[in-house]
Design an enzyme around this catalytic site. Structure first.
Site, short mmCIF file in Angstrom:
data_model
loop_
_atom_site.label_atom_id
_atom_site.label_comp_id
_atom_site.label_asym_id
_atom_site.label_seq_id
_atom_site.Cartn_x
_atom_site.Cartn_y
_atom_site.Cartn_z
N ARG A 165 0.80 -1.23 0.00
CA ARG A 165 0.00 0.00 0.00
C ARG A 165 0.83 1.27 0.00
NH1 ARG A 165 -2.71 -3.55 3.43
NH2 ARG A 165 -4.33 -4.60 2.22
N GLY A 194 -1.32 -11.68 8.67
CA GLY A 194 -1.23 -13.13 8.78
C GLY A 194 -2.19 -13.78 9.74
N ALA A 195 -3.21 -13.05 10.24
CA ALA A 195 -4.09 -13.62 11.27
C ALA A 195 -4.83 -14.86 10.78
CB ALA A 195 -5.08 -12.57 11.76
N ASP A 234 -14.52 -11.84 11.60
CA ASP A 234 -13.45 -11.19 10.84
C ASP A 234 -13.74 -9.70 10.68
OD1 ASP A 234 -11.12 -10.82 9.34
OD2 ASP A 234 -12.07 -11.35 7.45
#
Length: 715
Positions: free
Chosen positions: A151, A212-213, A336
């Site tokens: 980003r 990476g969750a 989430d």
């Protein structure tokens, strides 16, 4: 293996993106393509704080520390924007997730593309000055959630800083692109850590978080010395092994909110993979944290608990990483619902009182206005459809959950789904209109629990949910699912707590926004356009084709008295990958470019990419029905996250129904890792030879299904 359920609802959000394939890797080496000296990005904190005194530059990812993404420039206005035209384009190396925000300072533009490749450009002509490829392994995409995105960079005192997808933080010489230093930010290389967010630099410290969750990591934010890369502090966002001493007071506070014996071995989550903002007067750094690992709280933390600091906004001291306050948008998050979405700081007047506030529209569908000094909740109202909670109790600051949305033991259809009512695409705030411009979306999901899931190693997804696929050979049902995806641009009044106007789109996953003093809002769209609206009333004033989906946030700058608008255009990320055929209404391919516009620009884009051609003859299916069913389950569990559920691919990763005979002949070798250098991870660690053959037979069946469908339509 049980036969996978076929569901007609916005279901494959649960797949979101774990592994991937791609075109050949770019050939440029890590050394800059050219070493021509260019002006050296002499940025420091004082210059960023005083950014409004040089509105022609774009000094940091949100332009200022407040991250408003508002420009005081007004040579391009609602009255003359119709004369805007393309000035130049620059082709990025890899046609995948293009999410960067350009930085423009001291006569140079710095942009990033997929695999964290950095380019320095002349902002007037688009000429490349230098390029740096950090040589991220091209099969590293298996270790991340939502494609190999980056980003943007940060600049500080003659250096350019980029977080590489494989977890390195790298400092480059701003004049030449030569590497000055790099450091490894990864806590544990047995876990799937990545970096996709742009660094922020505060008081000489480079601040970066990791992702990476979904794959089982523990979240944290780290600060490094901008001069030499030495780590100064690390703030963990969730507690680790309870048998070991807590790292600090914040972790002591968080530990009692986690239950059971397995959560820490599953990673915990809470990754800080994107949003940050800084108030230099209060000397507070604000960081948004993400979802839990696993998603399913009944699996992650049996016995309940808020699971601090998942899905939270954290205030910390930038010198030390010391915890000051937090607000948790979704206690015990199980959907989430990350709070990693864009954070904006502003001073707003409520009645006769001006308050220093922080604003966020996270995934969960509520727009939050928070006192950024104390963390006190000022307001929380729904800005999009959300059936998981009826409202936020203003006395407690907690959402009042809908029991029917709890999918711990049985499936539940929930709004919003994991794509969120707003995802990473940045919103903007115009202090002249008092409005926030949000890329809002409606995306329902069916969550199906899997209570037996445990951490199974690096590169594998861990959500406590069952994989779900789209309908096969049922065009009407598939269309019904597509119709549930609705995208909008909304203008939100944070004081009146209401929507003021909206523009609606053909689907979700539209781009970030830029607002300007010229009474304009710029936004790219999923269906391949770049558009300008009247900031006050939402009237469309101008649009131009981009030939690809546009997700990134635009910027504007001024050089030699002329104002320009730039956006990185390119399709990818969670929606067109994991949801595959559901992104079909966008009708675009991925073509990663930097597009820059000015009044009177006359350049024309080349025609967009053509559709792939199906091979005239497909191999014959030789497997029985049981093997095909097994192959479908294995495909959706391991391949569908990138190549699309049930082979209904999006427009980024190759559609496997179009494989050539040559690719069919070497299919087993490709799955084993023969194409790692081209971006296709190997799966020999998880798939046995008979599994690979079952997947192959399923793909052959789907290719024949497509051939039959096309033949029927041609008659």
């Amino acid at each position: 293996m049980k036969k996978q359920r076929i569901v007609v609802a916005m279901l494959s959000c649960l797949l979101v993106i774990a592994a991937g394939c791609n075109k050949p890797a770019p050939t440029n080496a890590s050394a800059p393509a050219a070493a021509k000296a260019v002006p050296g990005a002499t940025v420091d904190g004082a210059r960023i704080i005083a950014a409004d005194s040089e509105p022609g530059s774009w000094l940091s990812t949100g332009r200022t520390y407040s991250e408003q993404r508002f420009s005081p420039l007004k040579k391009i206005t609602a009255e003359n924007v119709s004369k805007l035209g393309l000035a130049w384009t620059y082709k990025l190396d890899v046609d995948r997730a293009t999410e960067g925000t350009p930085i423009i300072v001291d006569g140079t533009m710095y942009v990033t593309g997929a695999y964290s490749i950095v380019s320095a450009l002349d902002p007037v002509t688009g000429k490349e000055l230098w390029k740096f490829d950090p040589q991220v392994p091209r099969d590293k995409d298996r270790d991340g959630c939502c494609d190999v995105a980056n980003r943007g960079v940060a600049v500080w005192k003659g250096k350019v800083y980029v977080g590489a997808y494989d977890g390195r933080l790298i400092a480059l010489d701003a004049a030449t692109g030569a590497k000055v230093w790099d450091v490894d930010t990864v806590l544990d290389h047995n876990r799937s850590y990545t970096i996709t967010g742009a660094p922020r630099i505060i008081k000489g410290k480079v601040i970066i978080g990791n992702g990476g969750a979904e794959l089982g990591v523990r979240g944290y934010v780290s600060a490094y010395d901008a001069v030499d890369g030495k780590m100064i502090w690390r703030f963990f966002t969730v507690p680790g092994d309870p048998a070991k001493p807590a790292e600090d007071a914040a972790m002591k506070l968080a530990l009692p909110t986690w239950k059971g014996k397995e959560w820490w071995s599953n990673g915990g989550g809470g990754t800080a993979w994107d949003s940050m903002a800084y108030d230099p007067d209060l000397d507070l750094l604000y960081v948004g944290t993400g979802n839990g690992s696993m998603w399913n709280r009944a699996v992650r933390s049996p016995g309940g608990g808020d699971n601090l600091f998942l899905s939270s906004i954290m205030a910390v001291r930038p010198d030390t990483g010391e915890y000051v306050w937090h607000y948790q948008t979704t206690p015990g998050d199980t959907w989430d619902y990350t709070a990693t979405q864009h954070i904006i700081l502003a001073d707003l007047k409520f009645g006769d009182k001006v308050r220093k506030v922080l604003m966020q529209a996270p995934k969960n569908g509520f727009f939050y206005v928070i006192d950024r000094t104390t963390g006190e909740l000022i307001s929380a109202e729904k800005y999009g459809p959300a059936n998981w909670a009826s409202h936020v109790d203003m006395k407690t600051g907690r959402p009042v959950e809908n029991p029917a949305a709890d999918w711990a033991k049985k499936p539940a259809l929930v709004s919003p789904g994991p794509l969120g009512a707003h995802n990473w695409q940045p919103m903007s705030f115009n202090p002249e209109t008092g409005l926030v411009y949000i890329p809002m979306q409606e995306a329902i999901a069916l969550y199906v629990p899997d209570q037996k899931q445990k951490f199974t190693g690096k590169g594998n997804w861990h959500m406590g949910s069952a994989p779900i696929a789209l309908p096969e050979n049922d065009a009407k049902a598939l269309q019904g699912v597509m119709d549930m995806q609705k995208g909008h641009l909304i203008a939100w009044d944070p004081v009146a707590k209401k929507e003021v106007w909206r523009q609606s789109y053909v689907t979700v996953w539209n781009g970030g926004t830029l607002s300007t003093a010229g009474n304009l809002v710029f936004q790219g769209t999923a269906d391949g356009r770049f558009v300008a609206y009247d900031a006050k009333n939402g009237k469309k004033l101008w649009e131009t084709p981009a030939n690809t989906g546009v997700m990134a946030g635009p910027v504007t700058f001024e050089i030699n008295g002329e104002q320009y608008v730039t956006v990185e255009a390119g399709w990818g990320g969670a929606f067109p990958l994991a949801l595959g055929g559901l992104s079909e209404p966008a009708k675009v391919k991925s073509e990663a470019r930097v597009l820059t516009y000015k009044i009177g620009g006359t350049l024309k884009l080349a025609p967009p990419k053509n559709e792939p051609k199906i091979q005239p003859k497909q191999p014959t299916v030789t497997a029985d029905a049981a093997t095909i069913n097994k192959g479908r389950d294995l495909y959706n569990g391991h391949c569908g996250m990138c190549h699309g559920p049930n082979t209904l691919a999006g427009s980024v990763i190759p559609d496997l129904r179009y494989l050539t005979q040559e690719k069919h002949d070497i299919f087993a070798g490709i799955v084993a890792g023969a194409y790692r250098a081209k971006g296709m991870p190997g799966f020999s660690d998880t798939l046995k030879p008979e599994d690979v053959e079952a997947v192959h037979q399923y793909i052959i069946k789907r290719a024949n299904d497509l051939q039959a469908d096309l033949s029927a339509k041609a008659k």
